[in-house]
Structure formats: structure tokens, C-alpha cells
Design a protein around this motif. Structure first.
Motif, mmCIF file in Angstrom:
data_model
loop_
_atom_site.group_PDB
_atom_site.id
_atom_site.type_symbol
_atom_site.label_atom_id
_atom_site.label_comp_id
_atom_site.label_asym_id
_atom_site.label_seq_id
_atom_site.Cartn_x
_atom_site.Cartn_y
_atom_site.Cartn_z
ATOM 1 N N PRO A 147 0.816 -1.219 0.000
ATOM 2 C CA PRO A 147 0.000 0.000 0.000
ATOM 3 C C PRO A 147 0.846 1.263 0.000
ATOM 4 C CG PRO A 147 -0.097 -1.113 2.128
ATOM 5 C CD PRO A 147 0.559 -2.049 1.178
ATOM 6 N N SER A 148 1.995 1.197 0.671
ATOM 7 C CA SER A 148 2.901 2.342 0.773
ATOM 8 C C SER A 148 4.333 1.847 0.625
ATOM 9 C CB SER A 148 2.735 3.037 2.135
ATOM 10 O OG SER A 148 1.386 3.417 2.357
ATOM 11 N N ALA B 22 4.721 1.405 -4.044
ATOM 12 C CA ALA B 22 3.341 1.653 -3.625
ATOM 13 C C ALA B 22 2.401 1.423 -4.801
ATOM 14 C CB ALA B 22 3.199 3.081 -3.098
ATOM 15 N N ASP C 199 -0.601 1.829 -7.284
ATOM 16 C CA ASP C 199 -1.483 2.909 -7.712
ATOM 17 C C ASP C 199 -2.898 2.343 -7.865
ATOM 18 O OD1 ASP C 199 -1.416 1.454 -10.078
ATOM 19 O OD2 ASP C 199 -0.227 2.943 -11.178
ATOM 20 N N GLU C 200 -3.837 3.193 -8.254
ATOM 21 C CA GLU C 200 -5.234 2.773 -8.366
ATOM 22 C C GLU C 200 -5.382 1.580 -9.308
ATOM 23 O OE1 GLU C 200 -9.540 3.234 -7.797
ATOM 24 O OE2 GLU C 200 -7.829 4.067 -6.720
ATOM 25 N N ASN D 1 0.049 1.029 6.151
ATOM 26 C CA ASN D 1 -0.754 1.750 5.167
ATOM 27 C C ASN D 1 -0.756 3.234 5.530
ATOM 28 O OD1 ASN D 1 -2.685 2.853 3.479
ATOM 29 N ND2 ASN D 1 -4.186 1.218 3.797
ATOM 30 N N ARG E 218 -1.443 5.618 3.227
ATOM 31 C CA ARG E 218 -2.126 6.275 2.127
ATOM 32 C C ARG E 218 -3.128 7.312 2.641
ATOM 33 N NH1 ARG E 218 -1.547 2.679 -2.530
ATOM 34 N NH2 ARG E 218 -3.106 3.942 -3.622
ATOM 35 N N THR E 219 -3.411 8.289 1.788
ATOM 36 C CA THR E 219 -4.415 9.313 2.106
ATOM 37 C C THR E 219 -5.567 9.299 1.106
ATOM 38 O OG1 THR E 219 -3.148 10.964 0.852
ATOM 39 C CG2 THR E 219 -2.725 10.818 3.226
ATOM 40 N N ASP E 220 -5.557 8.317 0.178
ATOM 41 C CA ASP E 220 -6.662 8.222 -0.779
ATOM 42 C C ASP E 220 -7.738 7.292 -0.229
ATOM 43 O OD1 ASP E 220 -5.521 5.728 -1.027
ATOM 44 O OD2 ASP E 220 -5.019 5.906 -3.153
ATOM 45 N N TRP F 187 -8.095 4.224 -0.329
ATOM 46 C CA TRP F 187 -7.603 2.922 0.107
ATOM 47 C C TRP F 187 -6.796 3.023 1.396
ATOM 48 C CZ3 TRP F 187 -9.958 -0.643 -2.727
ATOM 49 C CH2 TRP F 187 -10.339 -0.322 -4.026
ATOM 50 N N GLY F 188 -6.838 4.161 2.068
ATOM 51 C CA GLY F 188 -6.090 4.337 3.301
ATOM 52 C C GLY F 188 -6.816 5.260 4.251
ATOM 53 N N ARG G 287 -8.893 1.778 5.005
ATOM 54 C CA ARG G 287 -7.903 0.712 5.105
ATOM 55 C C ARG G 287 -8.512 -0.679 4.892
ATOM 56 N NH1 ARG G 287 -6.521 0.497 10.114
ATOM 57 N NH2 ARG G 287 -7.482 2.398 10.976
#
Length: 385
Positions: free
Chosen positions: A155-156, A168, A170-171, A215, A217-219, A221-222, A228
Motif C-alpha cells: 500500500p505504501s 506503492a 497505484d489505483e 498503510n 495512504r491518504t486516498d 484505500w487508506g 484501510r
């Protein structure tokens, strides 16, 4: 909701009482359209034995898993099996990303069924813990690219201690992971497996998304628990859509990272409840694996209390695993309601006939002995093993 169960203090008692219905450990259990003959189950046990490096299970897997089915286990789950080449822990792992692998697995499932055992497969992606040397080689660190290793995904871009930094996702990469789980589930059905388990434990990819320690992430998925857990729930929905309504779907969780600020049993119970709403039926509760240097209070049945907590709090069926080595321990766990089944890993590797031995010890009087072995039953040999 699941009823409140007694404390696991019962595990400290020297004796157990078997009910008039016989030992709880040897009562059948039905999950969706599958009846499993007892609660003595074999968890995924990585063998690192695909020396051809093509993900195709071998004679070793047939004999390894088949011996436990012949030995009386109710459910035998094949090892963590990669949904893609880059999802393998090592290049000696099994896979289910192509049809050749599915055909090879079909030989295994047919034998397990012939012995009266249910067959399961754990679908997995190792994430940042991929591309390590296979266990028989016992070398530290990541397998170098030039030696057959590969770039890992997570994830990261946060490395597992001692391994290379992952890329990491991506989408598009995340959506591809979901598609890979979906396709592997489709092949699991074709291969004849009776159930599928999604691996979201032990620090592998889905666990990496769940834990705030891995994880960052700030999108979508996180961030918070909803973000998360999104990937896991999407995977559960995708797998359920492929396997249909009658096949059971299990999820394996690590109930805690054993680290402050990490994944814990409260979050596990919340996400287990949401996974049940998304199509999962049963939860295989372990712990740890996300971090290398943590203090884990290992001891007899040390993870069973986590299974009890998740089952009670989420109102779901669970199995217990971890240093459960005797029939008396296991019977206490199931009879108390702390868990619905027990996974025996190392105990089964030491003795593939553990289930038959446990049945005799508990007076189960089951009929799961293979006819080829009936003359070896203890009552035929003055009670001697």
C-alpha cells in the motif's frame, strides 16, 4: 449475534467433561452447503516445495495434504497460494494464476475428497513480504532480482524490516489485485476445492492495507478504518461473486500487530462483521506478522482468546490456532464455545494422523479410519498405539 461464551480459564483445567453428544471436537459442522465431518482442521502450511518455480503443486503437496486427510482431519487447507507471480512469498510457492496450476490442484482435491475431508485453498498476495529466499535455502533478506527475485508491491513504500523497499500500488494496481483474487477464486472452483480462504493475516498484502503501521495512504484505500479495510471487503465481494452461494468463504486475520498504534482485535472484530455482510462466512484468527521485532507472549493456546473475542464481538464463527497441541486443549476450546473449530499446524506436521489419535483419546468413536488402517486401531491391539 453469537452468545457470550465462558472465559478461556477453562483451558487451565486438568480435566474436561464430554457431553452425551460426544466430544464437541468431533461433531460435524455445516457452513453454507458444506458439511465438515469434525472440528480438527489443518491450516495453510507453506511448504516452499515448487522447485520448478512455476507455481504448480507437486507430488509433495499431494502426499503432504493427503496424509492429513487420510489421518482424519475434517478440513485441509492448502498453503498460501499466490494469485499472481509477484504475489508469491518465494519463487518456490504454489500459485493459482493459470489453468495448469488449477489442473494440478484438481488431483489433490480429488484425493482429499476420497478420504472424507473437505478441501480448502488460501488465496494470497505477499505484498512487501514477497520475493524472499525459499525456506529450505534459509538466506536473509530479499531474493535479488538477478537471482530470480522481483520488485514487490505494497500500500505504501514502507519496507518490512530486512527486505527491499516495495513500490506503492497505484489505483490501477489495486484494481488488478482485486481482479487477480477474482480469477484465482474462479480457478479454485474449477480445481474442485470445497471452500476458499482469503489471506488477510501475517503481514501480507491485505493485512498491510488494514494496518495503520504499513498503510500510510491518504486516498480512498487508506486513512481511516473504512479506507484501510476497503481492499479486503472488495476482495471478499469479488471472491463471493465467483464461487457462488453454496461454497463457504473464510478470511484469515491477524487479530493484533502486537504493537502500539497498530491493528488490534477491536478493529478485527469490526472488519470481520463487515466482511460477513460482504459474503464471508467464517474467520480464522491468528496474530502478528506485520513487524519483525515485537514481543509476543507465546504459550499454550496463546491466540485462542483473540478468536473468542472476535467471534463474540462480531457475532461470527471463528477458528483458533497457535500452540494448540493436545486433544484436551482443543476440546476445551470448542466445548466452551470459545471457537467453533481448531487449526492444528505443527501438531499435524509432526503427526498427520493426529485427528485419529485425538478421537481415540476423547472417546469419539468415529468411523474416519481408512479401511487400509483398521487393523491398527488401538482396540484391535490391546489399546496400544
Amino acid at each position: 449475534m453469537r452468545a457470550r461464551v465462558p472465559s478461556l480459564a477453562v483451558l487451565r483445567l486438568p480435566d474436561i467433561v464430554v457431553s452425551d453428544d460426544g466430544p464437541a471436537l468431533f461433531r460435524p459442522i455445516t457452513i453454507r452447503g458444506l458439511e465438515i465431518r469434525n472440528r480438527v482442521w489443518v491450516p495453510p502450511l507453506c511448504q516452499y516445495s515448487v522447485t520448478a518455480r512455476d507455481g504448480v503443486p507437486t507430488d509433495w503437496h499431494l502426499v503432504h495434504l493427503g496424509s492429513m486427510a487420510a489421518g482424519g482431519a475434517g478440513l485441509v487447507i492448502a498453503e498460501a497460494t499466490a494469485i499472481s507471480p509477484e504475489g508469491r512469498i518465494s519463487d518456490h510457492d504454489t500459485g493459482l494464476w493459470n489453468d495448469e496450476q488449477a489442473v494440478a490442484w484438481a488431483r489433490v482435491t480429488a484425493f482429499l475428497r476420497s478420504q472424507g475431508a473437505a478441501s480448502g485453498i488460501q488465496l494470497a498476495h505477499a505484498g512487501r513480504k514477497a520475493s524472499v529466499w525459499p525456506e529450505p535455502m534459509r538466506r536473509p533478506g530479499s531474493q535479488p532480482i538477478e537471482a530470480g527475485g522481483w520488485r514487490t508491491l505494497a500500500p505504501s513504500a514502507v519496507a518490512f524490516d530486512g527486505l527491499r523497499e516495495p513500490d506503492a500500488l497505484d489505483e490501477a494496481g489495486i484494481l488488478a489485485v482485486i481482479d487477480d483474487f477474482r480469477a484465482a477464486a474462479r480457478r479454485a472452483v474449477r480445481a474442485g476445492f470445497d471452500l476458499v480462504e482469503v489471506h488477510a493475516a501475517h503481514g501480507y498484502l491485505l493485512h498491510q492495507f488494514l494496518s495503520p503501521l504499513s498503510n500510510l495512504r491518504t486516498d480512498r484505500w487508506g486513512g481511516d478504518l473504512e479506507g484501510r479495510s476497503r481492499l479486503l471487503l472488495e476482495v471478499v465481494r469479488a471472491v463471493r461473486a465467483e464461487i457462488g452461494e453454496r461454497m463457504p468463504l473464510l478470511v484469515r486475520f491477524s487479530a493484533t500487530d502486537w504493537a502500539p498504534g497498530g491493528w488490534d482485535e477491536e478493529q478485527t472484530a469490526l472488519v470481520a462483521s463487515r466482511a460477513a455482510e460482504s459474503g464471508a462466512d467464517f474467520f480464522d484468527i491468528s496474530t502478528g506478522g506485520l513487524l519483525r521485532d515485537v514481543r509476543i507472549p507465546v504459550g499454550p493456546a496463546y491466540q485462542a482468546a483473540h478468536a473468542e473475542f472476535v467471534g463474540d464481538r462480531a457475532g461470527v464463527a471463528v477458528s483458533a490456532v497457535g500452540r494448540i497441541t493436545t486433544p484436551v486443549q482443543a476440546e476445551a476450546i470448542v466445548a466452551s464455545g470459545a471457537a467453533d473449530a481448531v487449526m492444528f499446524g505443527k501438531a499435524m506436521m509432526r503427526d498427520p494422523h493426529f485427528a485419529m489419535r485425538a478421537a481415540e483419546a476423547l472417546g469419539a468413536g468415529t468411523s474416519m479410519w481408512p479401511p487400509q488402517y483398521l487393523r491398527a486401531r488401538p482396540e484391535v491391539n490391546d489399546g496400544e498405539w
